[in-house]
Scaffold this active site. Structure first.
Site, PDB file in Angstrom:
ATOM      1  N   ARG A 127      15.409 -11.808 -39.809  1.00 11.76           N
ATOM      2  CA  ARG A 127      14.110 -11.982 -39.958  1.00 11.76           C
ATOM      3  C   ARG A 127      12.901 -12.963 -39.026  1.00 11.76           C
ATOM      4  NH1 ARG A 127      17.464 -13.853 -43.804  1.00 11.76           N
ATOM      5  NH2 ARG A 127      17.623 -12.556 -46.285  1.00 11.76           N
ATOM      6  N   LYS A 149       1.309  -6.487 -32.315  1.00  6.83           N
ATOM      7  CA  LYS A 149       1.162  -5.125 -33.545  1.00  6.83           C
ATOM      8  C   LYS A 149       2.346  -4.968 -31.966  1.00  6.83           C
ATOM      9  CE  LYS A 149      -3.015  -3.961 -34.892  1.00  6.83           C
ATOM     10  NZ  LYS A 149      -3.629  -2.472 -35.665  1.00  6.83           N
ATOM     11  N   GLU A 191      -7.500   2.676 -22.312  1.00  7.82           N
ATOM     12  CA  GLU A 191      -7.606   1.373 -22.881  1.00  7.82           C
ATOM     13  C   GLU A 191      -8.821   0.979 -22.909  1.00  7.82           C
ATOM     14  OE1 GLU A 191      -6.315   1.373 -25.487  1.00  7.82           O
ATOM     15  OE2 GLU A 191      -4.117   2.924 -25.786  1.00  7.82           O
ATOM     16  N   LYS A 226      -8.886  -8.362 -25.076  1.00  9.01           N
ATOM     17  CA  LYS A 226      -7.851  -7.639 -26.242  1.00  9.01           C
ATOM     18  C   LYS A 226      -7.400  -9.441 -26.669  1.00  9.01           C
ATOM     19  CE  LYS A 226      -4.867  -5.418 -28.455  1.00  9.01           C
ATOM     20  NZ  LYS A 226      -3.459  -4.616 -28.283  1.00  9.01           N
ATOM     21  N   GLU A 236      -5.844  -7.618 -38.467  1.00 14.14           N
ATOM     22  CA  GLU A 236      -6.752  -6.768 -38.722  1.00 14.14           C
ATOM     23  C   GLU A 236      -7.399  -6.663 -40.215  1.00 14.14           C
ATOM     24  OE1 GLU A 236      -5.988  -3.092 -36.452  1.00 14.14           O
ATOM     25  OE2 GLU A 236      -7.643  -2.067 -38.438  1.00 14.14           O
ATOM     26  N   ARG A 241     -10.754  -6.826 -35.319  1.00 15.00           N
ATOM     27  CA  ARG A 241      -9.660  -6.078 -34.902  1.00 15.00           C
ATOM     28  C   ARG A 241      -9.446  -4.485 -34.383  1.00 15.00           C
ATOM     29  NH1 ARG A 241      -3.531  -7.984 -33.377  1.00 15.00           N
ATOM     30  NH2 ARG A 241      -2.423  -5.947 -32.122  1.00 15.00           N
ATOM     31  N   ASN A 245      -9.867   0.155 -32.269  1.00 19.18           N
ATOM     32  CA  ASN A 245      -9.041   1.262 -32.590  1.00 19.18           C
ATOM     33  C   ASN A 245     -10.158   2.563 -32.297  1.00 19.18           C
ATOM     34  OD1 ASN A 245      -7.089   0.298 -34.056  1.00 19.18           O
ATOM     35  ND2 ASN A 245      -7.862   0.097 -36.345  1.00 19.18           N
ATOM     36  N   HIS A 248      -8.949   5.435 -31.579  1.00 15.01           N
ATOM     37  CA  HIS A 248      -7.999   5.859 -31.337  1.00 15.01           C
ATOM     38  C   HIS A 248      -7.985   6.480 -32.991  1.00 15.01           C
ATOM     39  CE1 HIS A 248      -6.923   3.642 -28.579  1.00 15.01           C
ATOM     40  NE2 HIS A 248      -5.430   3.307 -28.278  1.00 15.01           N
ATOM     41  N   HIS A 252      -4.781   9.137 -32.484  1.00 15.94           N
ATOM     42  CA  HIS A 252      -3.062   9.430 -33.057  1.00 15.94           C
ATOM     43  C   HIS A 252      -2.998  10.659 -33.933  1.00 15.94           C
ATOM     44  CE1 HIS A 252      -2.751   4.399 -33.662  1.00 15.94           C
ATOM     45  NE2 HIS A 252      -2.644   5.191 -32.359  1.00 15.94           N
ATOM     46  N   HIS A 265      -0.029   9.030 -24.978  1.00 13.93           N
ATOM     47  CA  HIS A 265      -0.804   8.016 -25.642  1.00 13.93           C
ATOM     48  C   HIS A 265      -2.192   8.509 -25.007  1.00 13.93           C
ATOM     49  CE1 HIS A 265      -2.294   4.897 -27.756  1.00 13.93           C
ATOM     50  NE2 HIS A 265      -2.641   4.556 -27.766  1.00 13.93           N
TER      51      HIS A 265
HETATM   52  N1  LIG Z   1       1.492  -2.394 -30.283  1.00 17.10           N
HETATM   53  C1  LIG Z   1       0.020  -2.281 -28.907  1.00 17.10           C
HETATM   54  O1  LIG Z   1      -0.879  -2.750 -30.041  1.00 17.10           O
HETATM   55  C2  LIG Z   1      -0.419  -0.587 -28.717  1.00 17.10           C
HETATM   56  C3  LIG Z   1      -1.523  -0.195 -27.902  1.00 17.10           C
HETATM   57  C4  LIG Z   1      -1.619   0.690 -27.821  1.00 17.10           C
HETATM   58  C5  LIG Z   1      -0.191   1.383 -27.572  1.00 17.10           C
HETATM   59  N2  LIG Z   1       0.979   1.080 -27.859  1.00 17.10           N
HETATM   60  C6  LIG Z   1       1.737   2.237 -28.002  1.00 17.10           C
HETATM   61  O2  LIG Z   1       2.209   2.829 -26.735  1.00 17.10           O
HETATM   62  C7  LIG Z   1       2.958   3.340 -26.099  1.00 17.10           C
HETATM   63  C8  LIG Z   1       2.826   3.860 -24.986  1.00 17.10           C
HETATM   64  O3  LIG Z   1       2.815   3.196 -24.071  1.00 17.10           O
HETATM   65  P1  LIG Z   1       2.514   3.727 -22.450  1.00 17.10           P
HETATM   66  O4  LIG Z   1       1.486   4.892 -22.181  1.00 17.10           O
HETATM   67  O5  LIG Z   1       2.970   2.046 -21.652  1.00 17.10           O
HETATM   68  O6  LIG Z   1       4.580   4.545 -22.377  1.00 17.10           O
HETATM   69  P2  LIG Z   1       5.591   4.631 -22.207  1.00 17.10           P
HETATM   70  O7  LIG Z   1       6.492   2.990 -23.118  1.00 17.10           O
HETATM   71  O8  LIG Z   1       6.374   5.702 -23.029  1.00 17.10           O
HETATM   72  O9  LIG Z   1       5.605   4.400 -20.504  1.00 17.10           O
HETATM   73  C9  LIG Z   1       5.459   5.528 -19.417  1.00 17.10           C
HETATM   74  C10 LIG Z   1       6.460   6.526 -19.129  1.00 17.10           C
HETATM   75  O10 LIG Z   1       6.378   6.022 -17.811  1.00 17.10           O
HETATM   76  C11 LIG Z   1       7.607   5.406 -17.867  1.00 17.10           C
HETATM   77  N3  LIG Z   1       7.479   3.996 -17.011  1.00 17.10           N
HETATM   78  C12 LIG Z   1       7.172   2.870 -17.320  1.00 17.10           C
HETATM   79  N4  LIG Z   1       6.599   1.721 -16.583  1.00 17.10           N
HETATM   80  C13 LIG Z   1       7.040   2.464 -15.444  1.00 17.10           C
HETATM   81  C14 LIG Z   1       6.898   2.334 -13.928  1.00 17.10           C
HETATM   82  N5  LIG Z   1       6.877   0.956 -13.755  1.00 17.10           N
HETATM   83  N6  LIG Z   1       7.435   2.504 -13.429  1.00 17.10           N
HETATM   84  C15 LIG Z   1       7.888   4.302 -13.249  1.00 17.10           C
HETATM   85  N7  LIG Z   1       8.035   4.499 -14.226  1.00 17.10           N
HETATM   86  C16 LIG Z   1       7.188   3.923 -15.336  1.00 17.10           C
HETATM   87  C17 LIG Z   1       8.283   4.894 -18.927  1.00 17.10           C
HETATM   88  O11 LIG Z   1      10.014   4.588 -18.574  1.00 17.10           O
HETATM   89  C18 LIG Z   1       7.252   6.325 -19.349  1.00 17.10           C
HETATM   90  O12 LIG Z   1       8.730   7.670 -18.872  1.00 17.10           O
HETATM   91  C19 LIG Z   1       2.481   4.619 -27.475  1.00 17.10           C
HETATM   92  O13 LIG Z   1       3.796   4.720 -28.131  1.00 17.10           O
HETATM   93  C20 LIG Z   1       1.585   3.586 -27.713  1.00 17.10           C
HETATM   94  O14 LIG Z   1       1.527   3.737 -29.729  1.00 17.10           O
HETATM   95  C21 LIG Z   1       0.716   0.123 -28.881  1.00 17.10           C
HETATM   96 ZN   LIG Z   2      -4.275   3.234 -27.581  1.00 15.93          ZN
END
Ligand SMILES: NC(=O)c1ccc[n+]([C@@H]2O[C@H](COP(=O)([O-])OP(=O)(O)OC[C@H]3O[C@@H](n4cnc5c(N)ncnc54)[C@H](O)[C@@H]3O)[C@@H](O)[C@H]2O)c1
Ligand SMILES: [Zn+2]
Length: 362
Positions: A127, A149, A191, A226, A236, A241, A245, A248, A252, A265
């Site tokens: 939990r 999130k 972003e 942020k 939100e 917040r 978006n 987005h 999305h 993304h």
């Molecule tokens: N929780 C939130 O508020 C929030 C906000 C924005 C995005 N997101 C989510 O984040 C995700 C996208 O994240 P992302 O763009 O970081 O993608 P990701 O986590 O898939 O990373 C992108 C790629 O880079 C590689 N990688 C990561 N760090 C590395 C490094 N330092 N050196 C070499 N390779 C590296 C990873 O293995 C992957 O192949 C989406 O699912 C999105 O929905 C969430």
């Molecule tokens: Zn985003």
């Protein structure tokens, strides 16, 4: 605040506050900083993906062990597909197998995928157990690691299953960005552009495409934006917040419509920003020059600014309806009346979204 070359940005959520630390080389101090700031002891699950574990897993593990923590490493495949309930179950099985209990904690080492996944695992294991974010992409360092999130995708759509669960500590090492492949590096700027458009237009002048050094200041500025928004409206519940978006709603929908993984993304968000700018001209009086300026910046960051015809407009619209409700043909949509400001409008119609996308097709 600065401490030996590190920048500290507090996230002032009442009762759940924590800090984001940004600094070159912070990765090797992870153990000591977790011991000092996260209020945790004992065992942890170090969750990372196949790319990041290989490059940075050993250093983080050594640092945690040196500080007296006992570490089980759990690797998941790289890529958006790991944000699934099946992968959540795999993490939980590994944690149960290693006898992690309610006093244990999770360390998420990687991009937004790992952070969202491991954060969600921490939110539901016993939990809810504490977790620490060590983001290694720009998306994660300026956005996903901050704000609590967490979640995964389900067949019906992106981030359909999740929980709010704030980390105890976030450690962002800009030196890790040096190993990001080109496409993954640039996607993160979507972003940053989003933050600039909704809160601080002057930041647009400080974006230097291609430069991988000296990013600490820019990253910290983004985390401050942020953090301020999240502190004001953690769950939100107000419109504040929701401003995050921006870009987005369509972004999305593109990710959903095209199957996870085809568009990164940040790339989908870039197209979403361009669509939101076009709608902002129509509904909020954004000057055309401002739309052009932001579009050019996105283009200079090698991000897509025109919708490929292979991307079906009907499919995008269908996907939009999964997480947005239209009432009497209108939907809530984040718009910018002038750069640096944003608002939530209830006036945007379905047909206006379709028109905007069609105008922006290749
Ligand atoms: N929780 C939130 O508020 C929030 C906000 C924005 C995005 N997101 C989510 O984040 C995700 C996208 O994240 P992302 O763009 O970081 O993608 P990701 O986590 O898939 O990373 C992108 C790629 O880079 C590689 N990688 C990561 N760090 C590395 C490094 N330092 N050196 C070499 N390779 C590296 C990873 O293995 C992957 O192949 C989406 O699912 C999105 O929905 C969430
Ligand atoms: Zn985003």
């Amino acid at each position: 605040m600065e401490k030996s070359g590190r920048l500290e940005v507090p996230v002032g959520i009442p009762g759940r506050g924590y800090s984001v630390w940004i600094g070159e080389g912070i990765l090797d101090e992870a153990g000591a900083m977790v011991a000092e700031f996260a209020g945790v002891r004992g065992k942890c699950a170090l969750v990372s993906d196949s790319n990041v574990m290989r490059i940075y897993g050993g250093r983080v593990r050594a640092s945690l062990e040196l500080a007296g923590f006992s570490v089980i490493a759990h690797e998941v495949p790289a890529g958006e597909r790991s944000k699934s309930l099946q992968v959540v179950e795999g993490c939980i099985d590994a944690m149960v197998g290693a006898k992690l209990d309610r006093k244990s904690f999770v360390v998420a080492l990687g991009g937004g995928v790992v952070g969202d996944l491991a954060g969600f695992v921490a939110a539901i294991y016993f939990r809810g157990i504490p977790f620490v974010q060590i983001p290694t992409t720009i998306v994660a360092q300026v956005d996903s690691a901050v704000g609590g999130k967490t979640g995964v995708n389900a067949r019906g759509g992106k981030n359909l299953v999740g929980a709010f669960h704030q980390p105890k500590l976030v450690l962002a090492d800009p030196a890790t960005l040096g190993t990001l492949p080109e496409r993954e590096f640039y996607e993160g700027f979507a972003e940053i552009v989003k933050h600039a458009v909704i809160r601080d237009a002057s930041m647009l002048e400080r974006i230097r495409p291609g430069a991988r050094d000296g990013l600490s200041g820019l990253l910290a500025e983004n985390v401050r934006i942020k953090a301020a928004i999240v502190a004001e409206d953690e769950k939100e519940e107000k419109d504040v917040r929701a401003l995050l978006n921006f870009g987005h709603t369509v972004g999305h929908a593109i990710e959903n419509a095209s199957g996870y993984g085809e568009w990164f993304h940040g790339e989908a968000v870039s197209l979403g920003i361009v669509a939101a700018l076009r709608l902002s001209r129509r509904y909020a009086g954004l000057p055309e020059v401002d739309e052009q300026r932001v579009t050019e910046i996105l283009r200079s960051l090698q991000l897509p600014v025109r919708f490929p015809r292979s991307l079906s407009v009907e499919k995008i619209l269908e996907a939009m309806k999964v997480d947005k409700k239209f009432s009497m043909g209108k939907m809530r949509f984040v718009l910018t009346p002038r750069l640096g400001e944003a608002l939530v409008s209830g006036e945007v119609t379905e047909s206006a979204v379709v028109e905007a996308i069609e105008e922006l097709q290749e």
